[in-house]
Design an enzyme around this catalytic site. Structure first.
Site, PDB file in Angstrom:
ATOM      1  N   GLU A 193       0.258  -1.019   0.218  1.00  0.00           N
ATOM      2  CA  GLU A 193      -0.027   0.380   0.392  1.00  0.00           C
ATOM      3  C   GLU A 193       0.736   0.937   0.030  1.00  0.00           C
ATOM      4  OE1 GLU A 193      -3.514   0.265  -0.611  1.00  0.00           O
ATOM      5  OE2 GLU A 193      -3.767  -2.242  -0.565  1.00  0.00           O
TER       6      GLU A 193
ATOM      7  N   ASN B  85       1.392   3.865  -2.917  1.00  0.00           N
ATOM      8  CA  ASN B  85       0.961   5.247  -2.674  1.00  0.00           C
ATOM      9  C   ASN B  85       1.683   6.244  -4.119  1.00  0.00           C
ATOM     10  OD1 ASN B  85      -1.787   4.645  -2.145  1.00  0.00           O
ATOM     11  ND2 ASN B  85      -1.451   5.150   0.228  1.00  0.00           N
TER      12      ASN B  85
ATOM     13  N   ARG C 223     -10.159   4.651  -7.528  1.00  0.00           N
ATOM     14  CA  ARG C 223      -9.145   4.083  -6.666  1.00  0.00           C
ATOM     15  C   ARG C 223     -10.389   3.828  -5.570  1.00  0.00           C
ATOM     16  NH1 ARG C 223      -5.038   1.470  -6.726  1.00  0.00           N
ATOM     17  NH2 ARG C 223      -4.336   2.079  -8.700  1.00  0.00           N
TER      18      ARG C 223
END
Ligand code: ATP
Ligand code: MG
Lengths: 116, 149
Positions: free
Chosen positions: B48, B52, B105
């Site tokens: 994650e 990002n 998203r």
């Protein structure tokens, strides 16, 4: 990452093998959307038994397809995710929107309400 | 908080490096008494933070550098993930569940980091970059079973 498609009547079964992350999400999204556009699909079954890893990018693909289908009255279900994958799906609360089943028959019964 | 081991990794912010970086971190973390479930959680949290950095920090433009550093103590793991990207103006808002600046998203990334790690810290400056610090403790039961057997 490998994708296998099987369709009959209004049902599309997609078998996904490998990892579902930002490196594979685009290709999975594209391939499924192509099939959904080409054929008249109402029920999307995602067999995740061959998926060894999933993160938010992979879940985004599943939720996105679910939403598109939902708009036209379609439904989606997930078949046999591995324990590690299932835990990530449940942490995201996905099972509240998309049923998670042990096999194809159970999935179809749940989605169509019929005895397949 | 004695430090037992440390590693540093620098790589380009490319999609294929997300899998690479989470496997490296999980392999490094496996030196401690983490369970297989813990290691899977560490993989997701790393994935994650690195995703990002690529997607948001560098806006999917190739060429950006990601720095990853990880430390192991007696019963704890720390992972720092750093980018020199656009930064986050409002960190509190960015960390809200389901908050996203990207219509495709779901805003799950920070929620996963928080569910799967014991501590998540975010430091960021607009147009300078972002640093995510993740910490996870080895649970007492596992640490004991390692020494008792
Ligand atoms: N490294 C970063 N640089 C700049 N902005 C970031 C960074 N990391 C997160 N953000 C901001 O925080 C928001 C929330 O991040 P989070 O990971 O929770 O959700 P997401 O990435 O938008 O969606 P998902 O993780 O479900 O794919 C992002 O939409 C983005 O605006
Ligand atoms: Mg994210």
């Amino acid at each position: 990452m490998i994708l296998e498609f099987n369709s009959a009547r209004e049902i599309l079964l997609v078998r996904i093998k490998g990892e579902m992350d930002m490196a594979t999400a685009g290709q999975i999204r594209q391939s499924i959307d192509n099939r959904l556009q080409q054929e008249k699909i109402r029920y999307l079954l995602l067999d995740l038994s061959g998926v060894t890893f999933i993160d938010s990018s992979g879940i985004g693909v599943i939720l996105g397809r679910y939403r598109n289908l939902n708009r036209t009255g379609g439904k989606a279900a997930i078949i046999k995710p591995q324990v590690v994958v299932k835990r990530v799906l449940e942490t995201a609360g996905l099972q509240k929107l998309i049923p998670i089943c042990d096999n194809e028959g159970e999935c179809l019964r749940l989605l169509t309400g019929a005895n397949h | 908080m004695t430090l037992h081991n440390r590693m540093k990794l620098e790589f380009l912010g490319l999609p294929e490096n997300v899998s690479f970086s989470r496997v490296v971190v999980a392999t490094f973390a496996s030196q401690l008494g983490f369970t297989l479930d813990d290691l899977e959680e560490i993989k997701v949290a790393t994935s994650e933070a690195v995703s990002n950095a690529i997607i948001h920090g560098y806006q999917n433009q190739p060429g950006g550098v990601i720095r990853l550093e990880s430390c192991l103590g007696n019963d704890w793991l720390e992972i720092k993930i750093e980018d020199d990207g656009v930064g986050i103006a409002n960190i509190e808002q960015a960390m809200q569940p389901a908050y996203t600046t990207c219509s495709e998203r779901m805003g799950l990334g920070f929620s996963f980091m928080q569910s799967f790690m014991d501590e998540v810290k975010v430091e960021s400056a607009v147009n300078r970059g972002t640093r995510i610090i993740l910490r996870k403790l080895v649970k007492v039961n596992n640490a004991h079973s390692m020494t008792e057997h």
